[in-house]
Design a protein around this motif. Structure first.
Motif, PDB file in Angstrom:
ATOM      1  N   VAL A   1     -14.757  37.081 -45.373  1.00  0.00           N
ATOM      2  CA  VAL A   1     -14.247  37.558 -46.663  1.00  0.00           C
ATOM      3  C   VAL A   1     -12.772  37.189 -46.810  1.00  0.00           C
ATOM      4  CG1 VAL A   1     -13.794  39.604 -48.089  1.00  0.00           C
ATOM      5  CG2 VAL A   1     -15.954  39.409 -46.832  1.00  0.00           C
ATOM      6  N   ALA A   2     -12.002  37.360 -45.755  1.00  0.00           N
ATOM      7  CA  ALA A   2     -10.574  37.013 -45.808  1.00  0.00           C
ATOM      8  C   ALA A   2     -10.380  35.523 -46.084  1.00  0.00           C
ATOM      9  CB  ALA A   2      -9.889  37.407 -44.504  1.00  0.00           C
ATOM     10  N   LEU A   3     -11.166  34.682 -45.446  1.00  0.00           N
ATOM     11  CA  LEU A   3     -11.047  33.241 -45.674  1.00  0.00           C
ATOM     12  C   LEU A   3     -11.398  32.879 -47.114  1.00  0.00           C
ATOM     13  CD1 LEU A   3     -12.526  32.005 -42.290  1.00  0.00           C
ATOM     14  CD2 LEU A   3     -10.159  31.682 -43.087  1.00  0.00           C
ATOM     15  N   HIS A   4     -12.399  33.549 -47.661  1.00  0.00           N
ATOM     16  CA  HIS A   4     -12.754  33.322 -49.065  1.00  0.00           C
ATOM     17  C   HIS A   4     -11.589  33.746 -49.978  1.00  0.00           C
ATOM     18  CE1 HIS A   4     -15.236  33.142 -52.701  1.00  0.00           C
ATOM     19  NE2 HIS A   4     -14.658  34.276 -53.020  1.00  0.00           N
TER      20      HIS A   4
ATOM     21  N   ARG B   1      -8.828  31.158 -49.846  1.00  0.00           N
ATOM     22  CA  ARG B   1      -9.121  29.971 -50.658  1.00  0.00           C
ATOM     23  C   ARG B   1      -8.866  30.252 -52.139  1.00  0.00           C
ATOM     24  NH1 ARG B   1     -13.159  29.619 -46.776  1.00  0.00           N
ATOM     25  NH2 ARG B   1     -14.757  30.549 -48.121  1.00  0.00           N
ATOM     26  N   ALA B   2      -9.268  31.426 -52.608  1.00  0.00           N
ATOM     27  CA  ALA B   2      -9.054  31.775 -54.017  1.00  0.00           C
ATOM     28  C   ALA B   2      -7.561  31.902 -54.331  1.00  0.00           C
ATOM     29  CB  ALA B   2      -9.782  33.083 -54.341  1.00  0.00           C
ATOM     30  N   LEU B   3      -6.820  32.517 -53.440  1.00  0.00           N
ATOM     31  CA  LEU B   3      -5.385  32.701 -53.671  1.00  0.00           C
ATOM     32  C   LEU B   3      -4.605  31.392 -53.570  1.00  0.00           C
ATOM     33  CD1 LEU B   3      -4.897  36.060 -51.789  1.00  0.00           C
ATOM     34  CD2 LEU B   3      -4.539  35.676 -54.242  1.00  0.00           C
ATOM     35  N   ARG B   4      -5.115  30.466 -52.776  1.00  0.00           N
ATOM     36  CA  ARG B   4      -4.441  29.173 -52.617  1.00  0.00           C
ATOM     37  C   ARG B   4      -4.357  28.443 -53.952  1.00  0.00           C
ATOM     38  NH1 ARG B   4      -7.234  26.250 -48.094  1.00  0.00           N
ATOM     39  NH2 ARG B   4      -6.232  27.743 -46.745  1.00  0.00           N
ATOM     40  N   THR B   5      -5.329  28.662 -54.852  1.00  0.00           N
ATOM     41  CA  THR B   5      -5.323  27.984 -56.149  1.00  0.00           C
ATOM     42  C   THR B   5      -4.144  28.429 -57.004  1.00  0.00           C
ATOM     43  OG1 THR B   5      -6.764  29.614 -57.217  1.00  0.00           O
ATOM     44  CG2 THR B   5      -7.840  27.727 -56.127  1.00  0.00           C
TER      45      THR B   5
ATOM     46  N   THR C   1      -7.035  36.121 -33.146  1.00  0.00           N
ATOM     47  CA  THR C   1      -7.078  34.771 -32.579  1.00  0.00           C
ATOM     48  C   THR C   1      -7.994  33.883 -33.415  1.00  0.00           C
ATOM     49  OG1 THR C   1      -6.608  35.617 -30.365  1.00  0.00           O
ATOM     50  CG2 THR C   1      -7.639  33.443 -30.503  1.00  0.00           C
ATOM     51  N   ALA C   2      -9.145  34.409 -33.804  1.00  0.00           N
ATOM     52  CA  ALA C   2     -10.078  33.649 -34.631  1.00  0.00           C
ATOM     53  C   ALA C   2      -9.475  33.365 -36.001  1.00  0.00           C
ATOM     54  CB  ALA C   2     -11.399  34.398 -34.773  1.00  0.00           C
ATOM     55  N   ALA C   3      -8.850  34.366 -36.602  1.00  0.00           N
ATOM     56  CA  ALA C   3      -8.238  34.187 -37.923  1.00  0.00           C
ATOM     57  C   ALA C   3      -7.148  33.125 -37.873  1.00  0.00           C
ATOM     58  CB  ALA C   3      -7.676  35.514 -38.425  1.00  0.00           C
ATOM     59  N   SER C   4      -6.335  33.178 -36.850  1.00  0.00           N
ATOM     60  CA  SER C   4      -5.271  32.184 -36.689  1.00  0.00           C
ATOM     61  C   SER C   4      -5.861  30.788 -36.507  1.00  0.00           C
ATOM     62  CB  SER C   4      -4.391  32.568 -35.502  1.00  0.00           C
ATOM     63  OG  SER C   4      -3.308  31.695 -35.392  1.00  0.00           O
ATOM     64  N   ALA C   5      -6.908  30.680 -35.698  1.00  0.00           N
ATOM     65  CA  ALA C   5      -7.563  29.388 -35.490  1.00  0.00           C
ATOM     66  C   ALA C   5      -8.161  28.843 -36.783  1.00  0.00           C
ATOM     67  CB  ALA C   5      -8.647  29.510 -34.414  1.00  0.00           C
ATOM     68  N   GLU C   6      -8.547  29.754 -37.681  1.00  0.00           N
ATOM     69  CA  GLU C   6      -9.108  29.353 -38.975  1.00  0.00           C
ATOM     70  C   GLU C   6      -8.022  29.089 -40.024  1.00  0.00           C
ATOM     71  OE1 GLU C   6     -12.335  28.738 -39.825  1.00  0.00           O
ATOM     72  OE2 GLU C   6     -12.899  29.026 -37.718  1.00  0.00           O
ATOM     73  N   GLY C   7      -6.755  29.217 -39.632  1.00  0.00           N
ATOM     74  CA  GLY C   7      -5.656  28.864 -40.523  1.00  0.00           C
ATOM     75  C   GLY C   7      -5.013  30.001 -41.277  1.00  0.00           C
TER      76      GLY C   7
END
Length: 169
Positions: A117-120, A123-127, A143-149
């Motif tokens: 959900v955070a990654l989604h 992506r929406a906020l990046r726009t 650690t996973a969140a950081s690895a995912e950017g």
């Protein structure tokens, strides 16, 4: 303005005194001196409603929260769910993304859903060129969140003397 994505462990720290609670409260309560508007936007996943309620119940069963306190923090949290937090709904795609994340990182099911959900949201906020910071007290999830950017914050990195009952700064 900062956009914070809070997993359930971070949310609980706002309502129950734990290491990192003072920092969590400062982040969520920061407001403009003139307007009183919150300076930070807080996003939680809809699944956090059940996760946070369950965490409160566990704290009660372990004798950390008395029944009256349990009821008070639950009511306060539910009021904030309706008025304070941006509630991000989960979809089937989030669960599929979470399944993928569990294959790449040592995450529990709901931790993977939280990250999906955070990654989604990121992506929406990046726009609109708005960064998002993932906040959790779970090191594997961070650690996973950081690895995912995702930029990350751990409330345990901001422990203060006020986080321990009966102490003073």
């Amino acid at each position: 303005m900062t956009v914070l994505y809070l997993d359930a462990s971070a949310v609980v720290k706002y309502y129950v005194l734990e290491p990192g609670s003072t920092w969590m409260r400062a982040m969520l309560n920061a407001s403009d001196e003139l307007t009183g508007a919150f300076l930070n936007t807080a996003i939680i996943a809809d699944v956090s409603v059940a996760e946070v309620a369950a965490a409160f119940a566990v704290l009660h069963r372990h004798g950390i929260l008395r029944r009256r306190t349990l009821d008070a923090v639950f009511d306060h949290f539910m009021d904030d769910v309706l008025r304070r937090y941006y509630l991000a709904g989960t979809t089937r795609d989030h669960f599929f993304d979470a399944a993928r994340l569990t294959r790449q990182h040592p995450l529990k099911a709901y931790d993977a859903v939280q990250l999906a959900v955070a990654l989604h949201q990121q992506r929406a906020l990046r726009t609109v060129r708005q960064p998002l910071t993932f906040v959790s007290g779970d090191q594997k999830q961070l650690t996973a969140a950081s690895a995912e950017g995702l930029p990350v914050e751990n409330p345990f990195d901001h422990v203060s003397p006020q986080d321990v009952p009966g102490t003073r700064a």
